[in-house]
Write an enzyme that holds these catalytic residues in place. Structure first.
Site, PDB file in Angstrom:
ATOM      1  N   TYR A   5       1.049  -1.254  -0.018  1.00 11.40           N
ATOM      2  CA  TYR A   5      -0.136  -0.022   0.294  1.00 11.40           C
ATOM      3  C   TYR A   5       0.843   1.090   0.449  1.00 11.40           C
ATOM      4  CZ  TYR A   5      -3.888  -2.782   1.206  1.00 11.40           C
ATOM      5  OH  TYR A   5      -4.440  -4.035   1.768  1.00 11.40           O
ATOM      6  N   LYS A  54       3.727 -15.115   2.605  1.00 10.19           N
ATOM      7  CA  LYS A  54       3.681 -15.983   1.420  1.00 10.19           C
ATOM      8  C   LYS A  54       4.717 -16.172   1.098  1.00 10.19           C
ATOM      9  CE  LYS A  54       1.534 -17.794  -1.461  1.00 10.19           C
ATOM     10  NZ  LYS A  54      -0.012 -18.619  -1.466  1.00 10.19           N
ATOM     11  N   ASP A 101      -2.398 -18.105   2.746  1.00  6.33           N
ATOM     12  CA  ASP A 101      -4.183 -18.856   1.723  1.00  6.33           C
ATOM     13  C   ASP A 101      -4.388 -19.640   2.741  1.00  6.33           C
ATOM     14  OD1 ASP A 101      -1.285 -19.672   1.090  1.00  6.33           O
ATOM     15  OD2 ASP A 101      -1.523 -20.322  -0.430  1.00  6.33           O
ATOM     16  N   ASP A 111      -5.005  -6.298   5.966  1.00  7.22           N
ATOM     17  CA  ASP A 111      -5.786  -5.967   5.673  1.00  7.22           C
ATOM     18  C   ASP A 111      -7.370  -6.573   5.807  1.00  7.22           C
ATOM     19  OD1 ASP A 111      -7.663  -3.977   4.944  1.00  7.22           O
ATOM     20  OD2 ASP A 111      -6.451  -3.555   2.791  1.00  7.22           O
ATOM     21  N   ASP A 114     -10.721  -8.183   8.617  1.00  3.90           N
ATOM     22  CA  ASP A 114     -11.726  -8.369   8.264  1.00  3.90           C
ATOM     23  C   ASP A 114     -12.250  -9.991   8.208  1.00  3.90           C
ATOM     24  OD1 ASP A 114     -11.661  -4.943   8.029  1.00  3.90           O
ATOM     25  OD2 ASP A 114     -12.294  -5.498   5.729  1.00  3.90           O
TER      26      ASP A 114
END
Ligand code: NAD
Length: 363
Positions: A146, A195, A227, A251, A255
Site C-alpha cells: 500500500y 507467502k 492462503d 487488511d 476483516d
C-alpha cells in the site's frame, strides 16, 4: 500516577460512545489508584466544521503530548454530508490517514473474541466454534504494497499497472517485536503469516521473525502461509492466539476475523508506534444512520479503552476489570439494539455505559 489522555470524540455516534468509554476509564482509574486528565481534540468532520480542514497541527501536537489517544469514529453519510463535496484531501477520512502518519502508528491490533452470550451472532457452525476463540491480529500498517511505488505505463499500446511490495529488515523487526510483546501479555503463542513460498519480502519477513524470536524464548513462534490462514480462520479459529502479518494480508485477514465474531459494535482496535503510545478506536465507523438516537453500542469503544489501559498505560489489572465487566453485563442479559435477541433486556448507549462502569467500580 497521572496519565494524559487525548480524546477525539469525532463524528456521528463518536461523541456518544466516547462519553461512555470515559465513564468506564474513570471508574477503572478510581479503583486501581491512578488518575487520568483528558484533552479533547477535533478530527474529521468536526474539525472541518470548526477549521475548514480535517486535521490541524493543534490536534497533532495535542495527541503527541499525551500518553494515548482515545477516539470515536469519524466521517458522515457520503450521500448527503457537505464534507464529501470537498476535494478528497479535505474530507474527514484524510484526517484519519493524516494523524496515523503523523503519529507513526505502524502496528495495528485487531482482537477477535467470541463472547459466549453472542455465539448466535457467529456465522460459523456450532462444531467449529467449539470452545470459542480469542485471537489478536497484529498488522503492519505503514509499509508493504500500500505504500510502495506504483505507476501505470503503456507498452506496445497496452496499459501495464505496477505496484511494489517493499519491506526493510527494520520495518519487519519493529512490528515483530510488538507482536512478541503482545503474545507475552496473552497466551504466549505467535503465528507469523506470510507467502514465503513465493515472495522475497515474505522470506525476509520469516528470517527476521525467527531472529527476533531468540529474544522471546517464552513465546512459541509458528509460521503459516496466508492462503492457509484464510482457511484456518473459518475452519478452526480457536487454534490462534496472536497472528502477525504484513499490511495487505492483515487488511484482509482482520476483516475476515471480525466477520466471524458477527457483531460490529463489539470490535475494538489499536494502532501503536515504537513507544507505548497508541491510538485506540472501535473498528466500526461513525454510524450516521443512528447518530443522536442514544442506541449505539458503546462496547467496542469501551474495549478499545481497555486496550489503552493494557498497552499504553501498562494497567493490566484495570484492563482485565473492564473486560470482565463487559462479559458480566452481557451474561446478565443486557444488550444494545444491535445485539438484541429474545429474552434479553434492551438498553441504550448511556445505560450500557453505566452498567459496565458500575461493574468496574465493583458495584
Ligand atoms: P459503519 O460502521 O459506521 O456502519 C455500518 C452499520 O453498522 C450501520 O448500520 C451502523 O448503524 C451499524 N453500526 C456501526 N457501529 C455501531 C454501533 N457501535 N452500534 C450499533 N450499530 C452500529 O460503516 P459505514 O456506514 O460504512 O460508514 C459510516 C461512516 O463512518 C463513513 O463516513 C465512513 O467513512 C466512516 N468510517 C470511519 C471509520 C473510522 O473512523 N475509523 C471506520 C469505518 C468507517
Amino acid at each position: 500516577m497521572n496519565y494524559k489522555i487525548a480524546v477525539i470524540p469525532g463524528d456521528g455516534i463518536g461523541p456518544e460512545i466516547v462519553r461512555e468509554a470515559r465513564k468506564v476509564l474513570d471508574q477503572a482509574a478510581a479503583r486501581f489508584g491512578f488518575t487520568l486528565s483528558y484533552t479533547e481534540l477535533l478530527l474529521g468532520g468536526a474539525s472541518i466544521d470548526a477549521h475548514g480542514v480535517p486535521l490541524t497541527q493543534e490536534t497533532i501536537e495535542g495527541a503527541k503530548s499525551s500518553d494515548a489517544v482515545l477516539m470515536g469514529s469519524i466521517g458522515g453519510d457520503a450521500r448527503i454530508s457537505p464534507w464529501y463535496k470537498l476535494e478528497p484531501s479535505l474530507r474527514p477520512e484524510a484526517g484519519l490517514l493524516g494523524i496515523r502518519k503523523a503519529l507513526n502508528l505502524f502496528a495495528n491490533l485487531r482482537p477477535a473474541y467470541l463472547y459466549d452470550e453472542l455465539r448466535a451472532a457467529c456465522p460459523l457452525k456450532e462444531e467449529i466454534i467449539g470452545e470459542g476463540f480469542d485471537l489478536m491480529i497484529v498488522r503492519e500498517l505503514t509499509g508493504g504494497l500500500y505504500f510502495g511505488e506504483r505507476k501505470t505505463i503503456e507498452e506496445n499500446g497496452s496499459k501495464k499497472a505496477i505496484d511494489t511490495l517493499v519491506y526493510s529488515e527494520d520495518e519487519i523487526r519493529r512490528i515483530a517485536v510488538k507482536a512478541f510483546e503482545i503474545a507475552r501479555k496473552r497466551r504466549g503463542r505467535l503465528c507469523s503469516v506470510d507467502k514465503a513460498n513465493v515472495l522475497d519480502s515474505s522470506r525476509l519477513w520469516r528470517a527476521v521473525t525467527e531472529e527476533v524470536a531468540k529474544d522471546y524464548p517464552d513465546v512459541e513462534l509458528s509460521h503459516m502461509l496466508v492462503d492457509n490462514c484464510a482457511m484456518q480462520l473459518v475452519k478452526d479459529p480457536g487454534q490462534f492466539d496472536v497472528i502477525l502479518t504484513e499490511n495487505m494480508f492483515g487488511d484482509i485477514l482482520s476483516d475476515e476475523a471480525s466477520m466471524i465474531t458477527g457483531s460490529i459494535g463489539m470490535l475494538s482496535s489499536a494502532s501503536l508506534n515504537e513507544t507505548k503510545f497508541g491510538l485506540y478506536e472501535p473498528s466500526h465507523g461513525s454510524a450516521p444512520d443512528i447518530a443522536g438516537k442514544g442506541i449505539a453500542n458503546p462496547i467496542a469503544t469501551i474495549l478499545s479503552a481497555a486496550m489503552l489501559l493494557r498497552y499504553s498505560l501498562d494497567q493490566d489489572e484495570a484492563a482485565d476489570a473492564v473486560e470482565e465487566a463487559v462479559k458480566s453485563v452481557l451474561a446478565e442479559g443486557y444488550r444494545t439494539a444491535d445485539l438484541m435477541s429474545e429474552g434479553c433486556i434492551q438498553t441504550g448507549t448511556e445505560q450500557m455505559g453505566d452498567l459496565i462502569a458500575g461493574k468496574v467500580a465493583g458495584k
